[in-house]
Design a protein around this motif. Structure first.
Motif, mmCIF file in Angstrom:
data_model
loop_
_atom_site.group_PDB
_atom_site.id
_atom_site.type_symbol
_atom_site.label_atom_id
_atom_site.label_comp_id
_atom_site.label_asym_id
_atom_site.label_seq_id
_atom_site.Cartn_x
_atom_site.Cartn_y
_atom_site.Cartn_z
ATOM 1 N N LEU A 1 0.618 -1.105 0.250
ATOM 2 C CA LEU A 1 0.306 -0.189 -0.144
ATOM 3 C C LEU A 1 0.934 1.092 -0.295
ATOM 4 O O LEU A 1 0.462 2.040 -0.388
ATOM 5 N N ASP A 2 1.745 1.168 0.811
ATOM 6 C CA ASP A 2 2.567 2.493 0.653
ATOM 7 C C ASP A 2 4.335 2.525 0.410
ATOM 8 O O ASP A 2 4.854 3.216 0.113
ATOM 9 N N ASN A 3 4.307 1.409 -1.323
ATOM 10 C CA ASN A 3 5.577 2.001 -1.689
ATOM 11 C C ASN A 3 6.899 1.248 -1.136
ATOM 12 O O ASN A 3 7.735 2.119 -0.909
ATOM 13 N N ASP A 4 7.085 0.641 -0.212
ATOM 14 C CA ASP A 4 8.093 1.241 0.925
ATOM 15 C C ASP A 4 8.737 -0.435 0.761
ATOM 16 O O ASP A 4 9.621 -1.187 1.713
ATOM 17 N N ASN A 5 8.267 -1.173 -0.553
ATOM 18 C CA ASN A 5 9.231 -2.865 -0.392
ATOM 19 C C ASN A 5 8.277 -3.368 0.479
ATOM 20 O O ASN A 5 9.218 -4.780 0.937
ATOM 21 N N LEU A 6 7.930 -3.227 1.763
ATOM 22 C CA LEU A 6 7.221 -4.502 1.966
ATOM 23 C C LEU A 6 5.417 -4.568 2.158
ATOM 24 O O LEU A 6 4.605 -3.881 1.768
ATOM 25 N N THR A 7 5.461 -6.113 1.746
ATOM 26 C CA THR A 7 3.958 -6.610 1.680
ATOM 27 C C THR A 7 3.211 -6.306 2.832
ATOM 28 O O THR A 7 3.970 -6.068 3.714
ATOM 29 N N ASN A 8 2.156 -5.647 2.490
ATOM 30 C CA ASN A 8 1.335 -5.677 3.591
ATOM 31 C C ASN A 8 1.209 -6.201 4.266
ATOM 32 O O ASN A 8 0.775 -6.347 5.768
ATOM 33 N N ILE A 9 1.698 -7.715 4.565
ATOM 34 C CA ILE A 9 0.815 -8.350 5.491
ATOM 35 C C ILE A 9 2.275 -8.794 6.629
ATOM 36 O O ILE A 9 1.858 -9.147 7.156
ATOM 37 N N SER A 10 3.835 -8.135 5.732
ATOM 38 C CA SER A 10 4.451 -8.269 6.249
ATOM 39 C C SER A 10 5.000 -7.493 7.238
ATOM 40 O O SER A 10 4.964 -6.882 8.396
ATOM 41 N N GLU A 11 4.179 -6.184 6.845
ATOM 42 C CA GLU A 11 3.721 -4.825 7.876
ATOM 43 C C GLU A 11 3.041 -5.382 8.633
ATOM 44 O O GLU A 11 2.971 -4.757 10.533
ATOM 45 N N TYR A 12 2.520 -6.363 9.003
ATOM 46 C CA TYR A 12 1.211 -6.175 10.274
ATOM 47 C C TYR A 12 1.805 -7.504 10.475
ATOM 48 O O TYR A 12 1.362 -7.260 11.694
#
Length: 186
Positions: free
Chosen positions: A41-52
């Protein structure tokens, strides 16, 4: 055994079965109806699930990052960069030297206060016992142990009981320089 009550906790609802609860997705601008775990979502090269899930892979342990903000701690270093460097994407100053992680490029070359060249995992990059943040604010190079003011004394000594030239002569002088050094006032 009578009057026994068994209570259970149901897992949070995950309508799209993407591993993120609906309430989390709704709160963070994700779609609980669509499997968006693999998106960024935020284009930081981390998937949404990995941020969660956070760096340790377990949600709710405090190391999660914000899927709506590429720089969760606002230190001018994106979350993915911080994770690759070993800095904390939830702490703007991982080493506690008063310099944001984003200005500590780790190159070893001081450019200016926005690119200090210092190590974001070491509060005293040049090992001179003066923290990187103090050196930057004092205008010295935090990557060069010879570029510092050292431990300094500043003041005026009004003792004029000794004769000039004697080792203990203090006279009226301004105390400045490395510990113990002083310059007579002329």
């Amino acid at each position: 055994f009578s009057n026994i009550t068994v209570e259970g906790v149901l897992p949070p609802s995950d309508t799209d079965s993407d591993g993120m609860p609906d309430d989390y997705e709704t709160a963070n601008g994700l779609n609980p109806e669509v499997n968006d775990a693999g998106l960024d979502l935020d284009n930081d090269n981390l998937t949404n699930i990995s941020e969660y899930r956070g760096d340790d892979g377990s949600p709710g342990t405090g190391d999660e990052t914000n899927p709506n903000d590429a720089d969760t701690d606002n230190d001018d270093s994106n979350d993915d960069i911080e994770l690759s460097l070993g800095t904390d994407p939830n702490n703007p100053d991982t080493d506690g030297d008063s310099l944001p992680d984003g200005v500590e490029s780790g190159t070893g070359t001081y450019i200016d206060s926005n690119d200090t060249g210092t190590d974001p995992l070491n509060s005293d990059t040049d090992s001179d016992s003066v923290s990187d943040g103090i050196e930057v604010s004092a205008g010295t190079d935090p990557n060069d142990s010879a570029s510092n003011f050292g431990v300094r004394l500043f003041g005026i000594d009004f003792n004029s009981n000794e004769s000039p030239g004697s080792p203990s002569y203090s006279g009226l002088r301004i105390i400045a320089g490395a510990t113990g050094a002083a310059s007579p006032l002329t």
